[in-house]
Design an enzyme around this catalytic site. Structure first.
Site, PDB file in Angstrom:
ATOM      1  N   GLY A  11      -8.341  16.017   2.908  1.00  0.00           N
ATOM      2  CA  GLY A  11      -8.740  15.202   4.060  1.00  0.00           C
ATOM      3  C   GLY A  11      -8.570  15.950   5.377  1.00  0.00           C
ATOM      4  O   GLY A  11      -8.218  15.352   6.394  1.00  0.00           O
ATOM      5  N   ARG A  13     -10.465  17.043   7.584  1.00  0.00           N
ATOM      6  CA  ARG A  13     -11.304  16.772   8.761  1.00  0.00           C
ATOM      7  C   ARG A  13     -11.000  15.436   9.432  1.00  0.00           C
ATOM      8  O   ARG A  13     -11.543  15.121  10.476  1.00  0.00           O
ATOM      9  CB  ARG A  13     -12.786  16.833   8.374  1.00  0.00           C
ATOM     10  CG  ARG A  13     -13.162  18.238   7.905  1.00  0.00           C
ATOM     11  CD  ARG A  13     -14.566  18.590   8.231  1.00  0.00           C
ATOM     12  NE  ARG A  13     -15.504  17.866   7.383  1.00  0.00           N
ATOM     13  CZ  ARG A  13     -16.746  18.253   7.167  1.00  0.00           C
ATOM     14  NH1 ARG A  13     -17.215  19.352   7.719  1.00  0.00           N
ATOM     15  NH2 ARG A  13     -17.538  17.559   6.399  1.00  0.00           N
ATOM     16  N   GLY A  14     -10.120  14.666   8.809  1.00  0.00           N
ATOM     17  CA  GLY A  14      -9.791  13.348   9.361  1.00  0.00           C
ATOM     18  C   GLY A  14      -8.746  13.428  10.457  1.00  0.00           C
ATOM     19  O   GLY A  14      -8.270  14.514  10.815  1.00  0.00           O
ATOM     20  N   LEU A  15      -8.373  12.279  10.968  1.00  0.00           N
ATOM     21  CA  LEU A  15      -7.356  12.186  12.032  1.00  0.00           C
ATOM     22  C   LEU A  15      -6.061  12.887  11.600  1.00  0.00           C
ATOM     23  O   LEU A  15      -5.557  13.773  12.295  1.00  0.00           O
ATOM     24  CB  LEU A  15      -7.098  10.700  12.328  1.00  0.00           C
ATOM     25  CG  LEU A  15      -5.954  10.349  13.281  1.00  0.00           C
ATOM     26  CD1 LEU A  15      -6.269  10.788  14.694  1.00  0.00           C
ATOM     27  CD2 LEU A  15      -5.677   8.840  13.249  1.00  0.00           C
ATOM     28  N   VAL A  16      -5.534  12.509  10.448  1.00  0.00           N
ATOM     29  CA  VAL A  16      -4.242  13.037   9.994  1.00  0.00           C
ATOM     30  C   VAL A  16      -4.375  14.458   9.453  1.00  0.00           C
ATOM     31  O   VAL A  16      -3.609  15.353   9.817  1.00  0.00           O
ATOM     32  CB  VAL A  16      -3.643  12.111   8.911  1.00  0.00           C
ATOM     33  CG1 VAL A  16      -2.409  12.731   8.296  1.00  0.00           C
ATOM     34  CG2 VAL A  16      -3.311  10.753   9.507  1.00  0.00           C
ATOM     35  N   GLY A  17      -5.360  14.676   8.592  1.00  0.00           N
ATOM     36  CA  GLY A  17      -5.518  16.000   7.973  1.00  0.00           C
ATOM     37  C   GLY A  17      -5.767  17.083   9.012  1.00  0.00           C
ATOM     38  O   GLY A  17      -5.216  18.185   8.922  1.00  0.00           O
ATOM     39  N   SER A 108       1.056   3.952   4.722  1.00  0.00           N
ATOM     40  CA  SER A 108       0.753   3.260   5.970  1.00  0.00           C
ATOM     41  C   SER A 108       1.755   2.129   6.160  1.00  0.00           C
ATOM     42  O   SER A 108       2.306   1.615   5.176  1.00  0.00           O
ATOM     43  CB  SER A 108      -0.658   2.682   5.864  1.00  0.00           C
ATOM     44  OG  SER A 108      -0.785   1.543   6.670  1.00  0.00           O
ATOM     45  N   SER A 109       1.970   1.725   7.406  1.00  0.00           N
ATOM     46  CA  SER A 109       2.935   0.655   7.648  1.00  0.00           C
ATOM     47  C   SER A 109       2.429  -0.706   7.164  1.00  0.00           C
ATOM     48  O   SER A 109       3.197  -1.662   7.119  1.00  0.00           O
ATOM     49  CB  SER A 109       3.298   0.591   9.134  1.00  0.00           C
ATOM     50  OG  SER A 109       2.150   0.373   9.910  1.00  0.00           O
ATOM     51  N   CYS A 110       1.147  -0.795   6.770  1.00  0.00           N
ATOM     52  CA  CYS A 110       0.632  -2.089   6.301  1.00  0.00           C
ATOM     53  C   CYS A 110       1.086  -2.419   4.883  1.00  0.00           C
ATOM     54  O   CYS A 110       0.762  -3.472   4.354  1.00  0.00           O
ATOM     55  CB  CYS A 110      -0.880  -2.143   6.396  1.00  0.00           C
ATOM     56  SG  CYS A 110      -1.682  -1.079   5.215  1.00  0.00           S
ATOM     57  N   TYR A 137      -6.189  -2.342   0.852  1.00  0.00           N
ATOM     58  CA  TYR A 137      -5.725  -1.008   1.244  1.00  0.00           C
ATOM     59  C   TYR A 137      -4.225  -0.869   0.971  1.00  0.00           C
ATOM     60  O   TYR A 137      -3.758   0.140   0.440  1.00  0.00           O
ATOM     61  CB  TYR A 137      -6.024  -0.820   2.731  1.00  0.00           C
ATOM     62  CG  TYR A 137      -5.595   0.497   3.309  1.00  0.00           C
ATOM     63  CD1 TYR A 137      -6.321   1.659   3.050  1.00  0.00           C
ATOM     64  CD2 TYR A 137      -4.482   0.593   4.137  1.00  0.00           C
ATOM     65  CE1 TYR A 137      -5.933   2.875   3.594  1.00  0.00           C
ATOM     66  CE2 TYR A 137      -4.085   1.798   4.683  1.00  0.00           C
ATOM     67  CZ  TYR A 137      -4.813   2.940   4.408  1.00  0.00           C
ATOM     68  OH  TYR A 137      -4.427   4.136   4.954  1.00  0.00           O
ATOM     69  N   LYS A 141      -2.071   1.750  -1.383  1.00  0.00           N
ATOM     70  CA  LYS A 141      -1.029   2.646  -0.840  1.00  0.00           C
ATOM     71  C   LYS A 141       0.322   2.417  -1.526  1.00  0.00           C
ATOM     72  O   LYS A 141       1.073   3.360  -1.737  1.00  0.00           O
ATOM     73  CB  LYS A 141      -0.908   2.455   0.680  1.00  0.00           C
ATOM     74  CG  LYS A 141      -2.096   3.032   1.448  1.00  0.00           C
ATOM     75  CD  LYS A 141      -2.119   4.546   1.316  1.00  0.00           C
ATOM     76  CE  LYS A 141      -3.295   5.181   2.005  1.00  0.00           C
ATOM     77  NZ  LYS A 141      -3.373   6.636   1.775  1.00  0.00           N
ATOM     78  N   PRO A 164       3.508   6.326   7.778  1.00  0.00           N
ATOM     79  CA  PRO A 164       3.342   6.384   9.232  1.00  0.00           C
ATOM     80  C   PRO A 164       2.944   5.046   9.824  1.00  0.00           C
ATOM     81  O   PRO A 164       2.300   4.231   9.172  1.00  0.00           O
ATOM     82  CB  PRO A 164       2.218   7.395   9.433  1.00  0.00           C
ATOM     83  CG  PRO A 164       1.607   7.636   8.112  1.00  0.00           C
ATOM     84  CD  PRO A 164       2.410   6.956   7.059  1.00  0.00           C
ATOM     85  N   THR A 165       3.333   4.849  11.072  1.00  0.00           N
ATOM     86  CA  THR A 165       2.884   3.686  11.815  1.00  0.00           C
ATOM     87  C   THR A 165       1.417   3.885  12.237  1.00  0.00           C
ATOM     88  O   THR A 165       0.771   4.837  11.813  1.00  0.00           O
ATOM     89  CB  THR A 165       3.812   3.491  13.036  1.00  0.00           C
ATOM     90  OG1 THR A 165       3.503   2.237  13.612  1.00  0.00           O
ATOM     91  CG2 THR A 165       3.660   4.602  14.073  1.00  0.00           C
ATOM     92  N   HIS A 180      -9.954   1.618  14.368  1.00  0.00           N
ATOM     93  CA  HIS A 180      -8.733   0.923  14.744  1.00  0.00           C
ATOM     94  C   HIS A 180      -8.785   0.608  16.241  1.00  0.00           C
ATOM     95  O   HIS A 180      -9.672   1.065  16.964  1.00  0.00           O
ATOM     96  CB  HIS A 180      -7.509   1.773  14.421  1.00  0.00           C
ATOM     97  CG  HIS A 180      -7.203   1.816  12.967  1.00  0.00           C
ATOM     98  ND1 HIS A 180      -7.479   2.900  12.180  1.00  0.00           N
ATOM     99  CD2 HIS A 180      -6.661   0.884  12.142  1.00  0.00           C
ATOM    100  CE1 HIS A 180      -7.110   2.635  10.944  1.00  0.00           C
ATOM    101  NE2 HIS A 180      -6.619   1.424  10.881  1.00  0.00           N
TER     102      HIS A 180
HETATM  103  P1  GDP Z   1      -4.370  -3.386  12.127  1.00  0.00           P
HETATM  104  O1  GDP Z   1      -3.236  -2.720  12.849  1.00  0.00           O
HETATM  105  O2  GDP Z   1      -4.417  -3.073  10.671  1.00  0.00           O
HETATM  106  O3  GDP Z   1      -4.409  -4.877  12.374  1.00  0.00           O
HETATM  107  O4  GDP Z   1      -5.747  -2.752  12.648  1.00  0.00           O
HETATM  108  P2  GDP Z   1      -6.518  -2.577  14.047  1.00  0.00           P
HETATM  109  O5  GDP Z   1      -6.030  -1.365  14.747  1.00  0.00           O
HETATM  110  O6  GDP Z   1      -7.968  -2.613  13.700  1.00  0.00           O
HETATM  111  O7  GDP Z   1      -6.193  -3.870  14.921  1.00  0.00           O
HETATM  112  C1  GDP Z   1      -4.980  -4.048  15.590  1.00  0.00           C
HETATM  113  C2  GDP Z   1      -5.044  -5.238  16.523  1.00  0.00           C
HETATM  114  O8  GDP Z   1      -5.888  -4.920  17.640  1.00  0.00           O
HETATM  115  C3  GDP Z   1      -5.621  -6.520  15.908  1.00  0.00           C
HETATM  116  O9  GDP Z   1      -4.870  -7.610  16.401  1.00  0.00           O
HETATM  117  C4  GDP Z   1      -7.037  -6.550  16.479  1.00  0.00           C
HETATM  118  O10 GDP Z   1      -7.572  -7.854  16.549  1.00  0.00           O
HETATM  119  C5  GDP Z   1      -6.793  -5.984  17.871  1.00  0.00           C
HETATM  120  N1  GDP Z   1      -7.994  -5.468  18.562  1.00  0.00           N
HETATM  121  C6  GDP Z   1      -8.348  -5.789  19.848  1.00  0.00           C
HETATM  122  N2  GDP Z   1      -9.510  -5.207  20.169  1.00  0.00           N
HETATM  123  C7  GDP Z   1      -9.901  -4.472  19.089  1.00  0.00           C
HETATM  124  C8  GDP Z   1     -11.033  -3.645  18.829  1.00  0.00           C
HETATM  125  O11 GDP Z   1     -11.929  -3.467  19.663  1.00  0.00           O
HETATM  126  N3  GDP Z   1     -11.073  -3.038  17.611  1.00  0.00           N
HETATM  127  C9  GDP Z   1     -10.089  -3.211  16.666  1.00  0.00           C
HETATM  128  N4  GDP Z   1     -10.182  -2.563  15.496  1.00  0.00           N
HETATM  129  N5  GDP Z   1      -9.031  -4.015  16.872  1.00  0.00           N
HETATM  130  C10 GDP Z   1      -8.928  -4.644  18.074  1.00  0.00           C
END
Ligand code: GDP
Length: 312
Positions: A11, A13-17, A108-110, A137, A141, A164-165, A180
């Site tokens: 990975g 080419r991704g953010l982490v890799g 992932s922290s999820c 997901y 993980k 990671p967070t 994200h």
């Molecule tokens: P999570 O950390 O797995 O929930 O993933 P996200 O980074 O996609 O979302 C984090 C929080 O940011 C959630 O509460 C979303 O509703 C909020 N959020 C606010 N605006 C945005 C946006 O434009 N894109 C995304 N992805 N999340 C958003």
């Protein structure tokens, strides 16, 4: 690891890799193996085995994953669970089969239960139901963590897992539907500024808390752990975070200021909030001798500069 060790970054080419690659190169490591998605389909077990047999990596950083933000995760759960399970199972099994020296698996922290106490300690894994928006997901993980644990247990391998967070930085996905929150808001505020729009839409209530870490910090932690520790020193896995979180509303204000947007922020509460908070407990990481360095402000400024350099 020594500077001539043969290192496979899955990975890259991704953010982490890509951050791992930068960090390893800056420390003088020079013997890498990389494969693009097109060159090697990591969900294909035969292809992965042939690759390991041919290349014989000594160290593996497993940073390849199907990732996405809250909307992508809840819209395509089958893709997220299937691809991540296949990638992990194939690489972890091949790493065992071809006798690699050490592997680092990134979770992932999820993975933590939605209602677990905060900050999240490693021992809270599998103590309650997961957040629905990214359950697929998270289950994949968790399977990755347990693959590493059980391969270590049964086969005596040296597979380390880190959780990671929320990460951000260069080479992130800036697509507004699948990204994200951090890249999404950097892009939204930038576009609103250059197009003189009156407002920027932020999803949800703005109330959930999230912890953000610059990916270069996280890559530093991963390389440090790979250089200095074995699976036995670390236990099942270790959280990687900064130890502080902010609300999405505060994050939006901060990005607005850094970008220099002067209009309004509007909340779209038809979009999901996701989990209310996921702050990692970083006691274990600190006790292993590592601490984050990049302040949130500086990290966002650097990410915004990178984003602007890409869209020119
Ligand atoms: P999570 O950390 O797995 O929930 O993933 P996200 O980074 O996609 O979302 C984090 C929080 O940011 C959630 O509460 C979303 O509703 C909020 N959020 C606010 N605006 C945005 C946006 O434009 N894109 C995304 N992805 N999340 C958003």
């Amino acid at each position: 690891m020594d500077k001539r060790s043969k290192i496979y970054v899955a990975g890259h080419r991704g953010l982490v890799g890509s951050a791992l690659r930068r960090k390893l190169e800056s420390k003088g490591y020079a013997n890498f193996i990389f494969r693009t998605h097109r060159e090697l389909d990591l969900t294909n077990q035969q292809a992965v085995n042939e690759f390991f047999e041919q290349e014989r990596p000594e160290y593996v950083f497993l940073a390849a994953a199907k990732v996405g933000g809250i909307l992508a995760n809840s819209t395509y759960p089958a893709i997220f669970i299937y691809e991540n399970l296949m990638i992990e199972a194939n690489i972890i099994h091949a790493s065992y089969k071809y006798g690699i020296k050490k592997l680092l698996f990134l979770g992932s922290s999820c993975i933590y239960p939605k209602m677990a106490p905060q900050p999240l300690k490693e021992e809270y894994l599998l103590t309650g139901p997961l957040e629905e928006t990214n359950e697929a997901y998270a289950v994949a993980k968790i399977a990755g963590i347990r693959l590493c644990k059980h391969y270590n247990q049964q086969y005596g391998t040296n597979f380390i897992s880190v959780m990671p967070t929320n990460l951000y930085g260069p080479n992130d996905n800036f697509d507004l539907e699948t990204s994200h929150v951090m890249p999404a808001l950097v892009r939204k505020f930038h576009e609103a500024k250059v197009n003189n729009q009156p407002e920027v839409i932020v999803w949800g209530t703005g109330k959930p808390f999230r912890e953000f870490m610059h990916v270069d910090d996280m890559a530093g932690a991963c390389v440090y752990l790979m250089e200095s520790f074995n699976a036995d020193d670390i236990g099942e896995f270790v959280n990687i975070g900064v130890g502080k979180d902010i609300t999405i509303g505060e994050l939006a204000e901060l990005i607005k200021e850094i970008v220099g947007f002067e209009g309004k922020i509007k909340l779209d509460t038809s979009k999901p909030d996701g989990t209310p908070q996921k702050l990692l407990d970083i006691t274990k990481l600190n006790s292993l001798g590592w601490k984050a360095r990049i302040a949130l402000n500086d990290g966002i400024e650097q990410t915004y500069d990178w984003y602007q350099s890409q869209i020119k």
